[in-house]
Write a protein that holds these residues in place. Sequence first.
Motif, PDB file in Angstrom:
ATOM      1  N   ASP A 169     -26.309   3.067  44.774  1.00 20.46           N
ATOM      2  CA  ASP A 169     -26.766   3.009  46.161  1.00 20.46           C
ATOM      3  C   ASP A 169     -28.000   3.859  46.433  1.00 20.46           C
ATOM      4  N   ARG A 170     -28.575   4.439  45.385  1.00 19.06           N
ATOM      5  CA  ARG A 170     -29.736   5.309  45.575  1.00 19.06           C
ATOM      6  C   ARG A 170     -30.854   4.597  46.329  1.00 19.06           C
ATOM      7  N   GLU A 171     -31.183   3.382  45.922  1.00 16.98           N
ATOM      8  CA  GLU A 171     -32.317   2.685  46.537  1.00 16.98           C
ATOM      9  C   GLU A 171     -32.104   2.502  48.030  1.00 16.98           C
ATOM     10  N   PHE A 172     -30.881   2.098  48.420  1.00 17.74           N
ATOM     11  CA  PHE A 172     -30.636   1.899  49.852  1.00 17.74           C
ATOM     12  C   PHE A 172     -30.717   3.219  50.608  1.00 17.74           C
ATOM     13  N   VAL A 173     -30.066   4.263  50.101  1.00 15.39           N
ATOM     14  CA  VAL A 173     -30.070   5.557  50.797  1.00 15.39           C
ATOM     15  C   VAL A 173     -31.497   6.054  50.980  1.00 15.39           C
ATOM     16  N   GLU A 174     -32.297   5.981  49.944  1.00 15.36           N
ATOM     17  CA  GLU A 174     -33.669   6.459  50.031  1.00 15.36           C
ATOM     18  C   GLU A 174     -34.525   5.557  50.929  1.00 15.36           C
ATOM     19  N   ALA A 191     -22.424  -8.914  54.004  1.00 16.06           N
ATOM     20  CA  ALA A 191     -21.923  -9.075  52.634  1.00 16.06           C
ATOM     21  C   ALA A 191     -21.418 -10.485  52.370  1.00 16.06           C
ATOM     22  N   GLY A 192     -20.988 -11.175  53.423  1.00 10.10           N
ATOM     23  CA  GLY A 192     -20.476 -12.529  53.261  1.00 10.10           C
ATOM     24  C   GLY A 192     -20.025 -13.087  54.590  1.00 10.10           C
ATOM     25  N   VAL A 193     -20.041 -14.417  54.694  1.00  7.80           N
ATOM     26  CA  VAL A 193     -19.628 -15.105  55.915  1.00  7.80           C
ATOM     27  C   VAL A 193     -18.484 -16.046  55.556  1.00  7.80           C
ATOM     28  N   GLN A 205     -11.143  -5.315  48.032  1.00  8.27           N
ATOM     29  CA  GLN A 205     -11.637  -4.975  46.699  1.00  8.27           C
ATOM     30  C   GLN A 205     -12.537  -3.751  46.717  1.00  8.27           C
ATOM     31  N   GLY A 206     -13.124  -3.426  47.879  1.00 12.42           N
ATOM     32  CA  GLY A 206     -13.996  -2.265  47.996  1.00 12.42           C
ATOM     33  C   GLY A 206     -15.407  -2.560  47.524  1.00 12.42           C
ATOM     34  N   GLY A 207     -16.273  -1.574  47.684  1.00 17.10           N
ATOM     35  CA  GLY A 207     -17.659  -1.710  47.247  1.00 17.10           C
ATOM     36  C   GLY A 207     -18.478  -2.672  48.069  1.00 17.10           C
ATOM     37  N   GLY A 218     -21.505  -6.261  56.322  1.00 12.94           N
ATOM     38  CA  GLY A 218     -20.377  -6.740  57.096  1.00 12.94           C
ATOM     39  C   GLY A 218     -19.737  -7.974  56.485  1.00 12.94           C
ATOM     40  N   VAL A 219     -18.413  -8.007  56.511  1.00 16.60           N
ATOM     41  CA  VAL A 219     -17.665  -9.210  56.156  1.00 16.60           C
ATOM     42  C   VAL A 219     -17.434  -9.966  57.457  1.00 16.60           C
ATOM     43  N   VAL A 220     -18.132 -11.072  57.614  1.00 15.68           N
ATOM     44  CA  VAL A 220     -18.241 -11.756  58.900  1.00 15.68           C
ATOM     45  C   VAL A 220     -17.315 -12.968  58.930  1.00 15.68           C
ATOM     46  N   ILE A 221     -16.635 -13.139  60.072  1.00 16.00           N
ATOM     47  CA  ILE A 221     -15.750 -14.271  60.299  1.00 16.00           C
ATOM     48  C   ILE A 221     -16.370 -15.153  61.374  1.00 16.00           C
TER      49      ILE A 221
END
Length: 305
Positions: A182-187, A277-279, A294-296, A300-303
């Motif tokens: 996650d380094r790239e996103f945090v930075e 993250a997914g629809v 599952q984690g990670g 957002g997990v969208v409904i």
Amino acid sequence: MRAVSYAQFGGPEVLRVVADVPVPEPGPGQLRVRVAASVLHPVDLMIRSGRFPAPLPVGLPYVPGWDVAGTIDAIGPSVGGFTLDDEVIGFSPWLRTTVGAHAEYIVLDAAWLTTAPTGIAATEAATLPTNGLTAAQALDLLALPAGSSVLVTGAAGQVGGFTLALARVAGLHATGLAGADDREFVESQGAAFVPRSEDPARAAAGSFDAVVDLAVIGPSLMELVSDGGGYVAASPPLRPEPVRGIRTFALEVLPDGTRLGELVKLVERGEIPLRVAGVYSFAEAATAHHRLAQGGVRGGVVIVP
């Protein structure tokens, strides 16, 4: 109307799409929203499995779901500032109301809603309300002046990402504790990166004006807070006792259409990232629950109906 529902606690297999749920009617100060998208949260999984540690206001069956993006379908008495077909976002404080957003329609207090961000798909806009307000309210509790330093654990999660972005906007020096990938996103959010380890306090060695503990690491992080600083616990039972003049807070997100409207403006200016993250359709709700469990998940997990 159709809604995702469950009549017993258990695994994702207890979820059903029910077609005969009554369409709710708005009362005074309320709006009915035709739902275009909503979001699945870890707390939804905890409640569905029967593991939520506190009593809920009413019993089964439940329609889960907090966030909503959609259009106003009906307006109750004593509501101003909204018209039919306005696109709005907001969230239901589900633990207080058990009014779920994984349905074709939902009735919410008008004060909990705000105009949706212009030019943003509903599936993206729905990821903002609960998690964005959680991040905003965490930083509001700390009330740090510009130039202060803040450590954010769980920094690549949904709330963590919003917290980093809002810290940057506020002129804070943020450090994000997250997984190595996650380094790239945090930075990208203007924060310093610290990789997650078995000893987070040692990994993030240093002194910070405040800590926002979204990964629920716990009171061991207090040693990283400067005297007179601040500490926000994402899990109320793990709120440490104040020491060395450190202010400690237990975070409980509250709906706030006005504050959410401020976040919408930041989204429209490109200051806050919206991640999906997914629809999943109502019929795929069990798959969405499995995915989140599952984690990670980085988004957002969208409904959608």
